[in-house]
Write an enzyme that holds these catalytic residues in place. Structure first.
Site, PDB file in Angstrom:
ATOM      1  N   ASP A 119       0.825  -1.197   0.000  1.00  0.00           N
ATOM      2  CA  ASP A 119       0.000   0.000   0.000  1.00  0.00           C
ATOM      3  C   ASP A 119       0.863   1.252   0.000  1.00  0.00           C
ATOM      4  O   ASP A 119       1.428   1.623   1.029  1.00  0.00           O
ATOM      5  CB  ASP A 119      -0.920  -0.015   1.226  1.00  0.00           C
ATOM      6  CG  ASP A 119      -1.859   1.178   1.268  1.00  0.00           C
ATOM      7  OD1 ASP A 119      -2.031   1.829   0.219  1.00  0.00           O
ATOM      8  OD2 ASP A 119      -2.418   1.443   2.341  1.00  0.00           O
ATOM      9  N   ASP A 149      -1.852   5.323  -5.675  1.00  0.00           N
ATOM     10  CA  ASP A 149      -2.103   4.525  -4.472  1.00  0.00           C
ATOM     11  C   ASP A 149      -2.315   3.060  -4.840  1.00  0.00           C
ATOM     12  O   ASP A 149      -3.377   2.680  -5.341  1.00  0.00           O
ATOM     13  CB  ASP A 149      -3.341   5.069  -3.745  1.00  0.00           C
ATOM     14  CG  ASP A 149      -3.670   4.284  -2.478  1.00  0.00           C
ATOM     15  OD1 ASP A 149      -2.806   3.502  -2.023  1.00  0.00           O
ATOM     16  OD2 ASP A 149      -4.783   4.443  -1.957  1.00  0.00           O
TER      17      ASP A 149
END
Length: 402
Positions: free
Chosen positions: A5, A223
């Protein structure tokens, strides 16, 4: 098996003391639990530890008294959350020094031991062992290791889009002559880029560039922790209108579950019908998107393939998010030293060239990776698996249509 992440900073894994954590996963992976008390190399991080003090300043830790252990509680954008305590333990990885020379290395890192989870994190169908944050803040593993000179301040990934996913993750720089770079917006908690415009089939959308500008509640973020992609409302509607107009003669636009979708006759492929898209960034860097980079297939309807927009309208905030749908089948280089982000289209099932030494004499062969030289000193490779004593973290790299 942890989620990579780039939109968060903390590495955490589920601990054996967690009472409400999932016991199985619908993702076809076996879940593991880290037993902090059984580790002969691990230790708890106390509130008096300097690293806890730095974490507290970023609101990623909690301490009521100096003698207490350093704990945490935070929530992600999808409102899922986790809490627990911080531990320090050894992190094992391979270091590529030069051709055919791979050294076993280790370094102590601080990470979270999760004792409570909520929201999507506890759903069995998408359960994982934790989240590996690759943000820029002090507690991220890339920041911890680079601050001590163990790894460079650059990391790269290449997510494979076909089949069951997979890919490559490198603590270091993937090299490719087709990589283009765009500057990162400074002083941001995420990897924000200056998105200037969007073109569909070579035609710029009539969108004011100001809607992409970075401010307190606006911006364009890369992201890997987001599955699809999200466009600000001012850009989303013109984008969908341009796509729909381009395919109106070949595909049938329909609304399915509130989303813009298209019925594509079985005799056509999406690449034949749908237009190319370009995202144009500062520095003249353009990111080309194929139809499969902005569409998702959801089976068939009345003998036709049902393709839906993978780009969604941003909800409750004017933020554009480029998630795994866009990131797949591309090399991405997060160059923190030079505060820039680079990318290039690539078949991520192939080997990659990685910078390893100051030498300028061509490529070096090292199994899955073939490496070239750069002006940097030894760079390091982390690929597929990180193993810590009594804690196994296998990189689950790919994208999940959740």
């Amino acid at each position: 098996m942890v989620q990579i992440d780039t939109g968060s900073d903390v590495l955490w894994v589920t601990c054996s003391s967690c009472t409400n954590c999932p016991q199985s996963s619908g993702l076809g992976i076996g879940l593991s639990f880290f037993d902090a008390a059984s580790s002969t190399t691990g230790s708890l991080v106390s509130c008096s530890d300097p690293i806890c003090s730095s974490i507290v300043q970023t609101a990623a830790a909690d301490c009521s008294e100096p003698r207490h252990q350093c704990s945490y509680s935070f929530q992600y954008e999808d409102l899922s959350g986790t809490s627990g305590f911080y531990v320090a333990d050894l992190f094992y990885f391979d270091t590529i020094m030069e051709a055919s020379l791979v050294a076993n290395s280790s370094a102590e890192v601080v990470f979270g031991c999760s004792t409570y989870q909520s929201g999507d994190l506890i759903k069995t169908d998408r359960a994982i062992d934790g989240i590996f944050g690759f943000g820029q803040q002090d507690l991220s593993v890339i920041s911890q290791l680079s601050s001590r000179g163990i790894t460079p301040r650059v990391f790269s990934h290449c997510l494979k889009g076909e089949g069951n996913g997979g890919g490559i993750l490198v603590l270091g720089e993937i090299l490719d002559p087709s990589i283009v770079y765009s500057p990162l917006v400074p002083s941001q908690p995420h990897y924000n880029l200056y998105l200037r415009s969007i073109a569909v089939n070579g035609q710029l959308l009539p969108v004011d560039p100001a809607v992409f500008a970075t401010s307190n509640n606006r911006g364009t973020i890369v992201d890997s922790g987001t599955t699809l992609a999200y466009l600000v409302e001012e850009a989303y509607d013109p984008f969908v209108m341009a796509i729909t107009a381009s395919v109106s003669q070949s595909a049938t636009p329909i609304i399915s579950n509130g989303h813009q979708c298209y019925l594509v006759p079985a005799s056509f492929s999406v690449n034949e019908i749908f237009p190319p898209v370009a995202l144009n960034f500062a520095g003249g860097a353009s990111m080309g998107l194929r139809p499969e980079d902005y569409l998702v297939q959801y089976g068939f309807l009345d003998g036709a393939a049902l393709w839906c927009m993978g780009f969604q309208k941003s909800q409750n905030q004017a933020v554009t998010i480029l998630g795994d749908l866009v990131l797949k089948d591309k090399i991405f280089v997060y160059d923190l030293d030079h505060q820039r982000l680079g990318w290039a289209s690539y078949d991520c099932s192939l080997s990659v060239n990685v910078s390893v030494s100051p030498r300028k004499d061509g490529f070096l062969d090292a199994g899955l990776l073939s490496m070239s030289s750069s002006s940097t000193n030894t760079l390091f490779k982390l690929i597929f698996t990180f193993i810590s004593h009594l804690m196994h973290i296998t990189l689950f790299i790919g994208f999940l249509l959740l």
